[in-house]
Design a protein around this motif. Structure first.
Motif, PDB file in Angstrom:
ATOM      1  N   ASP A 185       0.841  -1.210   0.000  1.00 35.94           N
ATOM      2  CA  ASP A 185       0.000   0.000   0.000  1.00 35.94           C
ATOM      3  C   ASP A 185       0.871   1.253   0.000  1.00 35.94           C
ATOM      4  O   ASP A 185       0.610   2.205  -0.742  1.00 35.94           O
TER       5      ASP A 185
ATOM      6  N   LEU B 235       2.369   1.593  -3.475  1.00 35.66           N
ATOM      7  CA  LEU B 235       1.380   2.083  -4.444  1.00 35.66           C
ATOM      8  C   LEU B 235       1.130   3.579  -4.249  1.00 35.66           C
ATOM      9  O   LEU B 235       1.042   4.342  -5.213  1.00 35.66           O
TER      10      LEU B 235
ATOM     11  N   ASP C 196       1.749   6.301  -7.206  1.00 37.46           N
ATOM     12  CA  ASP C 196       0.694   7.193  -7.701  1.00 37.46           C
ATOM     13  C   ASP C 196       1.082   8.665  -7.517  1.00 37.46           C
ATOM     14  O   ASP C 196       0.812   9.512  -8.361  1.00 37.46           O
TER      15      ASP C 196
ATOM     16  N   THR D 111      -0.292  -3.357 -13.077  1.00 40.04           N
ATOM     17  CA  THR D 111      -1.646  -3.702 -12.617  1.00 40.04           C
ATOM     18  C   THR D 111      -1.593  -4.717 -11.474  1.00 40.04           C
ATOM     19  O   THR D 111      -2.453  -4.710 -10.594  1.00 40.04           O
TER      20      THR D 111
ATOM     21  N   ARG E  79      -1.559  -2.972  -8.125  1.00 40.20           N
ATOM     22  CA  ARG E  79      -2.860  -2.409  -7.743  1.00 40.20           C
ATOM     23  C   ARG E  79      -3.828  -3.526  -7.320  1.00 40.20           C
ATOM     24  O   ARG E  79      -4.562  -3.406  -6.346  1.00 40.20           O
ATOM     25  N   LYS E  80      -3.795  -4.636  -8.067  1.00 41.26           N
ATOM     26  CA  LYS E  80      -4.693  -5.760  -7.727  1.00 41.26           C
ATOM     27  C   LYS E  80      -4.367  -6.311  -6.339  1.00 41.26           C
ATOM     28  O   LYS E  80      -5.261  -6.603  -5.551  1.00 41.26           O
TER      29      LYS E  80
ATOM     30  N   VAL F  19      -3.016  -4.800  -3.818  1.00 45.20           N
ATOM     31  CA  VAL F  19      -3.443  -3.868  -2.763  1.00 45.20           C
ATOM     32  C   VAL F  19      -4.959  -3.964  -2.591  1.00 45.20           C
ATOM     33  O   VAL F  19      -5.466  -4.004  -1.464  1.00 45.20           O
ATOM     34  N   ARG F  20      -5.679  -4.056  -3.719  1.00 43.59           N
ATOM     35  CA  ARG F  20      -7.137  -4.196  -3.623  1.00 43.59           C
ATOM     36  C   ARG F  20      -7.532  -5.467  -2.891  1.00 43.59           C
ATOM     37  O   ARG F  20      -8.536  -5.519  -2.199  1.00 43.59           O
ATOM     38  N   ALA F  21      -6.719  -6.509  -3.040  1.00 44.79           N
ATOM     39  CA  ALA F  21      -7.003  -7.792  -2.372  1.00 44.79           C
ATOM     40  C   ALA F  21      -6.485  -7.801  -0.928  1.00 44.79           C
ATOM     41  O   ALA F  21      -6.558  -8.824  -0.246  1.00 44.79           O
ATOM     42  N   ASN F  22      -5.969  -6.649  -0.473  1.00 42.90           N
ATOM     43  CA  ASN F  22      -5.405  -6.510   0.878  1.00 42.90           C
ATOM     44  C   ASN F  22      -4.186  -7.426   1.117  1.00 42.90           C
ATOM     45  O   ASN F  22      -3.882  -7.778   2.243  1.00 42.90           O
ATOM     46  N   ASN F  23      -3.529  -7.801   0.042  1.00 43.39           N
ATOM     47  CA  ASN F  23      -2.268  -8.546   0.172  1.00 43.39           C
ATOM     48  C   ASN F  23      -1.146  -7.513   0.217  1.00 43.39           C
ATOM     49  O   ASN F  23      -0.526  -7.201  -0.793  1.00 43.39           O
TER      50      ASN F  23
END
Ligand code: 3HC
Length: 297
Positions: A242, A245, A249, A264, A267-268, A270-274
């Motif tokens: 996180d 990322l 950004d 990508t 980002r994926k 981080v979205r998955a909280n990994n």
């Protein structure tokens, strides 16, 4: 103010970096207030410090008595006013959110002594931007430490647009009193270290995404080939995906340069909280001992 006049340091944030500052400052003999917004965060921070110091006692680097003295110098609290009103220096390590940071600095401006110096440990955000939330733009500076704070030897000192030389001298002296070496950096996104580290991280993730190599082999290549203590994926998990990322950004927005585009996969994940070690899973799965590389889609 001279470095000899600094008696009390207020640390904002009891997370990974915050509790590291609190420990390092207390070890150097300063009175420390470590403030976070919830009791459980303060407790976690204090427990981390106890764990680290206990390891030192076990290894006979410090005595139990020294550990107790160091802990006695640290006051964990959620009360911002009590923590900051009589502090000589504030070191801020709260979440990397400019609006939130500006809000806290505006509050500190009202609470703190007029000569108190504000130091931010931001990994990339503009010092000048944060300073603009205060009336003490000359007493505002970047102090970028590295994780784990008690071990890593560098502090990057970042001058904002209006940071005075007196403030720089004070923070340089203070960092040395904390046992660190310093480099002076003029403000730019990511300063010096993260300006290089971030493209290194992003390129490592691109190689994985493109199937050039594997997590394990890239880490092996960099540790053996460049003598780094950790390969890029181990270090990414250590720093936090996180955080990485966020910096990527921020670079993309500030430099307006496509070389900071984000893979990508990052980002994926981080979205998955990994997010790496802190959530138990990132490029490696930390529920296994030793950690094993994860598979990716
Ligand atoms: N807190 C406090 N002390 C710690 C620690 C921690 N989390 N982790 C390890 N240590 C101490 C150990 O107690 C030991 O101390 P000793 O030498 O006095 O006995 C020493 O560090 C070495 O630890 P270990 O023997 O257990 O393990 P290693 O030799 O593998 O070292 C490491 C661990 C120091 C973390 C090493 O792997 C390393 O230097 N890794 C790279 C770290 C790095 O690059 N950090 C920067 C990240 S980027 C950043 O922070 C900027 C941000 O803006 C992104």
């Amino acid at each position: 103010m001279k470095v000899e006049d600094v008696k009390k340091i207020c640390v904002l944030g009891a997370g990974l970096m915050g509790n590291g500052f609190a420990q390092t400052c207390a070890q150097a003999g300063f009175e420390v207030a470590m403030r976070d917004i919830e009791d459980r965060f303060v407790e976690n921070g204090l427990n981390m410090i106890k764990k680290n110091l206990s390891r030192g006692v076990k290894k006979e680097k410090i005595t139990q008595e020294q550990m107790d003295t160091i802990l006695g110098r640290i006051n964990g609290t959620t009360d911002l006013k009590a923590a900051a009103s009589d502090a000589d220096v504030v070191i801020e390590a709260i979440v990397e959110n400019l609006d939130l940071k500006k809000k806290v600095y505006a509050e500190l401006e009202e609470i703190c002594k007029p000569d108190c110096v504000f130091g931010s440990n931001t990994s990339s955000i503009s010092i000048t931007d944060m300073a603009s939330a205060t009336k003490r733009t000359d007493k505002f500076i970047g102090m970028h430490f590295f994780n784990p704070v008690p071990v890593m030897r560098l502090v990057e000192i970042i001058k904002g647009y209006e940071t005075s030389d007196e403030t720089y001298q004070l923070i340089d002296g203070l960092s040395k009193k904390l046992g660190k070496q310093t480099v002076l950096v003029n403000e730019a996104p990511g300063f010096a270290v993260n300006r290089l580290l971030l493209p290194f991280f992003l390129e490592a993730i691109f190689t994985l995404q493109e199937g050039v190599t594997t997590v394990e082999d890239m880490d092996k290549a960099i540790t053996l080939g460049l003598n780094h203590p950790m390969g890029p994926f181990t270090l990414l998990d250590f720093v936090g995906l996180d955080t990485t990322l966020f910096i990527a950004d921020y670079f993309y927005k500030e430099f307006q340069d496509s070389k900071y585009r984000v893979p990508t996969l990052l980002r994926k994940m981080v979205r998955a909280n990994n997010l790496g070690r802190k959530t138990g899973k990132g490029f490696y799965d930390y529920s296994q001992k030793p950690p094993v590389p994860c598979s990716f889609r």
